[in-house]
Design a protein around this motif. Structure first.
Motif, PDB file in Angstrom:
ATOM      1  N   SER A  49       6.141   5.828   5.266  1.00  0.00           N
ATOM      2  CA  SER A  49       4.966   5.563   4.445  1.00  0.00           C
ATOM      3  C   SER A  49       4.405   6.855   3.861  1.00  0.00           C
TER       4      SER A  49
ATOM      5  N   ARG B  38      12.731   0.491   6.460  1.00  0.00           N
ATOM      6  CA  ARG B  38      11.360   1.000   6.609  1.00  0.00           C
ATOM      7  C   ARG B  38      11.178   1.405   8.077  1.00  0.00           C
TER       8      ARG B  38
ATOM      9  N   GLY C   5       5.839   2.442   8.884  1.00  0.00           N
ATOM     10  CA  GLY C   5       4.918   1.879   7.919  1.00  0.00           C
ATOM     11  C   GLY C   5       5.642   1.148   6.804  1.00  0.00           C
ATOM     12  N   CYS C   6       4.864   0.663   5.862  1.00  0.00           N
ATOM     13  CA  CYS C   6       5.392  -0.082   4.712  1.00  0.00           C
ATOM     14  C   CYS C   6       4.394   0.062   3.571  1.00  0.00           C
ATOM     15  N   ASP C   7       4.881   0.515   2.422  1.00  0.00           N
ATOM     16  CA  ASP C   7       4.004   0.752   1.273  1.00  0.00           C
ATOM     17  C   ASP C   7       4.162  -0.282   0.170  1.00  0.00           C
TER      18      ASP C   7
ATOM     19  N   SER D 202       3.849  -2.468   8.799  1.00  0.00           N
ATOM     20  CA  SER D 202       3.104  -1.285   9.235  1.00  0.00           C
ATOM     21  C   SER D 202       2.682  -1.446  10.688  1.00  0.00           C
TER      22      SER D 202
END
Length: 393
Positions: free
Chosen positions: A109, A248, A251-253, A227
């Protein structure tokens, strides 16, 4: 109001104080300063209770344990009279989702690609708080994320942005890429007007979520959020989210990156908030060999360090299993005998995705016979699913 009256003098002093605070905040690298009252979020207790009743907080027991203080700033600190909300831009200088096109790397992230923001922001908040006290007297308390403060609704009430359909704060000047910090003070400051919702009919953030973590707009189920699963969740990643997790690893955006308001986002100017080159799409092969000492050294000063080596390698192994990259098999096979059960279990799953069936049977027979952890055994004993055959075997 007649010039020279006490009321006029008070207003003039208030404007000068605010101008001085704005200038000081800007000099410290903050993107904006806004003010609200501690009673500005009367709807927060009911919304928080609904979230907790639905179990959407997952294993984050601390949210329930601090519910009263979290829902009402005056419970957290009865003396508070005003709350200053500070934003700090951490906008990336490149597409934050490039990792999705290359399964051999891990996606981290954007906020975690540089020095831990807690360390950066808290020091600056303390300096600004000291400046405020020098001008107004009284007491102050400084908070950055870890305290039971509902900073997003407070920030919306202060006019710093609005909570988008992905529940994160969105700004017309910064998009979705900024941190929040707050200063509670006993001083009486004039509040700013709240921000209105500018999402309109857009659902880009909702449709971008790879795990359908939003049961509806403006509601997040953390139990389905990558996330949460890659950072807060300590045990094995639930099977239904492993393939959607892709690569991923922290996190993850996706929902943040999808927001159209990011067209107004700015690239971070604060040097400490600029991405480390080694944390932008790092090769999985380099990460899988990390022992505890290597993990601590690599992520020194990074928020990633807080989740520990075992949880991080769990994430990397899921990414390895999704990669289809058989060159990773030796490292994954080594980790199938790791001392941490959560690592061994993730390695077992990854081997089930990477090894040809005949080789997998031999490895399973050898390692499962010596396994004592029930969770790891269940990984070895789990039948192959249709998804497992998406990768050529």
């Amino acid at each position: 109001m007649t010039a020279g009256t006490p009321e006029a003098a008070s207003r003039s002093a208030g404007r000068k104080l605010r101008a001085a605070l704005d200038a000081k905040a800007q000099s410290l690298g903050f993107s904006s300063l806004s003010v609200t009252r501690p009673d500005a979020i009367p709807e927060a207790p009911a919304r928080l209770r609904q979230f907790l009743d639905a179990g959407c907080h997952g294993s984050m027991a601390w949210m329930a344990e601090t519910e009263d203080r979290r829902a009402d700033p005056c419970v957290l600190w009865p003396e508070v009279r005003s709350i200053l909300i500070l934003t700090m831009n951490y906008g990336p200088d490149r597409d934050p989702l490039t990792h999705l096109a290359d399964p051999s790397v891990g996606g981290i992230s954007v906020y975690a690609r540089h020095r831990d923001y807690h360390d950066i922001i808290k020091g600056k908040l303390k300096e600004l708080a000291g400046f405020l006290v020098s001008r107004t007297g009284g007491d102050v308390k400084v908070f950055v994320d870890t305290a039971p403060v509902m900073e997003k609704p407070l920030a919306a009430a202060a006019g710093a942005g609005w909570q988008g359909k992905h529940t994160n704060l969105v700004s017309r000047q910064l998009g979705s890429w900024f941190f929040l910090g707050s200063i509670f003070t006993t001083a009486e400051l004039d509040p700013d007007a709240s921000e209105v919702d500018h999402c309109g009919s857009c659902k880009a953030c909702l449709t971008a979520c790879p795990t359908d973590a939003f049961p509806e707009a403006y509601r997040l189920d953390a139990r389905r959020c990558l996330s949460y699963l890659t950072i807060e969740h300590a045990g094995p990643i639930p099977h239904e989210f492993r393939q959607p997790m892709g690569n991923r690893i922290y996190g993850c955006d996706d929902c943040l990156a999808a927001c159209p308001w990011n067209k107004f986002a700015q690239v971070a100017q604060e040097a400490k908030l600029q991405a480390r080159a080694d944390l932008v799409d790092p090769p999985l092969a380099d990460l899988l060999h990390l022992d505890d000492a290597g993990f601590r050294q690599k992520f020194s000063g990074s928020p990633i360090k807080r989740i520990g080596r075992d949880r991080f390698l769990r994430n990397c192994l899921i990414a390895a299993g999704n990669s289809g990259d058989r060159s990773l098999i030796p490292e994954v096979l080594r980790l199938a005998s790791d001392t941490a059960p959560v690592v061994r279990g993730a390695a077992a799953w990854a081997l089930g995705r990477l090894l040809p069936v005949a080789e997998l049977d031999a490895v399973r027979e050898r390692l499962a016979s010596a396994e004592t952890d029930d969770d790891v055994l269940s990984e070895w004993q789990a039948p192959l699913t249709t998804a497992d055959f998406d990768i050529p075997r």
